[in-house]
Design an enzyme around this catalytic site. Structure first.
Site, PDB file in Angstrom:
ATOM      1  N   GLU A 170      65.500 -23.247 -34.375  1.00 53.86           N
ATOM      2  CA  GLU A 170      66.408 -22.311 -35.006  1.00 53.86           C
ATOM      3  C   GLU A 170      67.573 -21.882 -34.109  1.00 53.86           C
ATOM      4  O   GLU A 170      67.659 -20.741 -33.639  1.00 53.86           O
ATOM      5  CB  GLU A 170      65.639 -21.082 -35.515  1.00 53.86           C
ATOM      6  CG  GLU A 170      64.599 -21.440 -36.557  1.00 53.86           C
ATOM      7  CD  GLU A 170      64.004 -20.250 -37.279  1.00 53.86           C
ATOM      8  OE1 GLU A 170      63.359 -20.454 -38.315  1.00 53.86           O
ATOM      9  OE2 GLU A 170      64.190 -19.105 -36.797  1.00 53.86           O
ATOM     10  N   GLU A 355      59.152 -25.028 -41.210  1.00 53.75           N
ATOM     11  CA  GLU A 355      58.651 -23.658 -41.364  1.00 53.75           C
ATOM     12  C   GLU A 355      58.897 -23.199 -42.781  1.00 53.75           C
ATOM     13  O   GLU A 355      59.990 -23.396 -43.329  1.00 53.75           O
ATOM     14  CB  GLU A 355      59.331 -22.665 -40.406  1.00 53.75           C
ATOM     15  CG  GLU A 355      58.929 -22.766 -38.963  1.00 53.75           C
ATOM     16  CD  GLU A 355      59.566 -21.666 -38.104  1.00 53.75           C
ATOM     17  OE1 GLU A 355      59.917 -20.595 -38.654  1.00 53.75           O
ATOM     18  OE2 GLU A 355      59.707 -21.892 -36.895  1.00 53.75           O
TER      19      GLU A 355
END
Length: 444
Positions: A170, A355
């Site tokens: 991320e 995720e």
């Protein structure tokens, strides 16, 4: 709802289901000779983290990993996605390695493989060693070299046994959330720092990929987070704001690595603050990867903020049901991003949902932990994933976030994303209803 009305047999042969977690959120950073991180400093500053909590003990996965892996294998997972702590492996961030840290990951990876699961490693999930933070951290161009050296150290030790590796988890959180919004370590609100971090994160990603390629490492991926963004209102200002938000959040890093460029409007806002010579770095930044990972949770309704300045966005509360952290549940967004990435940037590379999950207010009741809202969330998102597969998109796997309730960064321990409940006093693990629903679905 107590069951998932889906089964493994509906997915392509070889499709991998996994569970995910990260080092600082689960391991217990106070164990095993790990060095200090900028998250330790951030958490020690009043007001930054709920209840003044930190990752010193977390879930004590450092000592409980055999039990945790047993539970994952019993659930029927094919893969275990985890991150490696830079500060545990190299406490100063550069220089001498910590043998206890490398030994821990040796044991962990052997344990994953022994249980028939594939290790999916991430090299950086946000816990920067403090000595590197002292030298400017992600604002310092040298971080690309430091990160490449760290990647080399790790892969020389464990690269023979991992199934897959991604350098940075991320990147938007590493750069924008942490340097512009100040909500994560190092907690800055500085556009010049932001511009440098926004460039040095993809630069370091490319440097690590090149270092691992030099060792012969295969199956290297890019993992980015995505947030469905729509204009809160129909006016032109809201549409412009939503498009700019989309460029910053969803397209900056993906475009850099896969297309060799930054999105035009986002770049226009940062150009005056970018480091000298940034235009020459795309050959390194866009080093080829083997797959793309999509982290997806929610959507936002965006309009322009009151100042009209670059990056001043205002979120408007949407009408959809929300998770325990206030995120709208919008499963259609997962399909949107699978299509977007496949059509615009994948160029034939396989995709993974690395995720996906929700925070829910979960409490044990008579020895069980009901979380039917999470079961519904997983079912809706997995159905969208099946729609993507049915349209011809090459999706190879899905990882639920998270396996364990854990340290949820600035939210502390109160917000629970896990399919396994953790009592943070006793460290007792209790599988939730969602765990059993997944186990049943994966068995048929």
């Amino acid at each position: 709802m107590t069951v998932l009305k889906l089964s493994r047999s509906q997915f392509p042969a070889g499709f991998q289901f996994g569970a995910a977690g990260s080092s600082y959120q689960t391991e217990g950073h106070g164990f095993g000779g790990a060095g200090g991180t900028h998250w330790d400093s951030f958490a020690a500053t009043p007001g930054n983290v709920a209840n003044g909590e930190n990752g010193s003990i977390a879930c004590d996965h450092y000592h409980h990993w055999p039990q945790d892996l047993d539970l994952a294998a019993e659930c029927g997972f094919d893969a275990w996605r985890f991150s490696i702590s830079w500060a545990r492996v190299i406490p100063d961030g550069y220089g001498a390695a910590n043998s206890a840290g490398l030994d821990f990951y040796d044991r962990l990876i052997d344990g994953i493989c022994a249980r028939g699961m594939k290790p999916f490693a991430t090299l950086y999930h946000w816990e920067l060693p403090s000595p590197l933070a002292d030298r400017g951290g992600w604002m310092n161009r040298d971080i690309a070299d430091w990160f490449a050296d760290y990647a080399d150290t790790v892969m020389r030790r464990i690269g023979d046994r991992i199934h897959s590796v991604a350098p940075i988890n991320e990147p938007w959180c590493v750069a924008w959330l942490s340097h512009f919004m100040g909500l994560h370590a190092p907690g800055l609100r500085d556009i010049r720092a932001t511009a440098r971090a926004m460039h040095h994160v993809p630069l370091a990603h490319g440097a690590a990929v090149q270092a691992m390629r030099a060792l012969g490492q295969k199956n290297i991926g890019l993992v980015a987070n995505f947030e469905r963004v729509l204009p809160a209102f129909a006016d032109a200002a809201s549409c412009r704001a939503a498009d700019l938000y989309d460029q910053i959040y969803n397209r900056w890093f993906l475009s850099a690595v896969r297309l060799g460029e930054y999105p035009a409007d986002a770049l226009a806002g940062l150009a005056a603050h970018m480091p000298a010579g940034w235009e020459q770095d795309f050959a390194q930044i866009s080093t080829d990867v083997d797959w793309i990972g999509i982290n997806y949770y929610t959507r936002k309704l965006i309009t322009a903020g009151p100042t009209g300045m670059f990056g001043d966005f205002r979120e408007v509360e949407g009408p959809l049901p929300k998770t325990d952290v206030g995120w709208e549940i919008h499963s259609e967004g997962l399909l949107h991003f699978l299509k977007m990435v496949w059509e615009e940037c994948a160029r034939g590379l396989p995709l993974y949902v690395t995720e996906n999950g929700m925070a829910n207010a979960d409490f044990p009741v008579a020895g069980a932990v009901p979380d039917n809202a999470r079961i519904s969330y997983l079912q809706d998102h997995l159905r969208q994933l099946l729609r993507a597969v049915g349209s011809g998109i090459d999706v190879r796997g899905y990882f639920v976030w998270s396996f364990l309730d854990n340290f949820e960064w600035s939210l502390g321990y109160a917000k629970r994303f896990g399919i396994v409940h953790v009592d943070f006093d006793s460290m007792r693990r209790t599988p939730k209803a969602s765990y059993f629903a997944l186990r049943q679905a994966l068995s048929r």
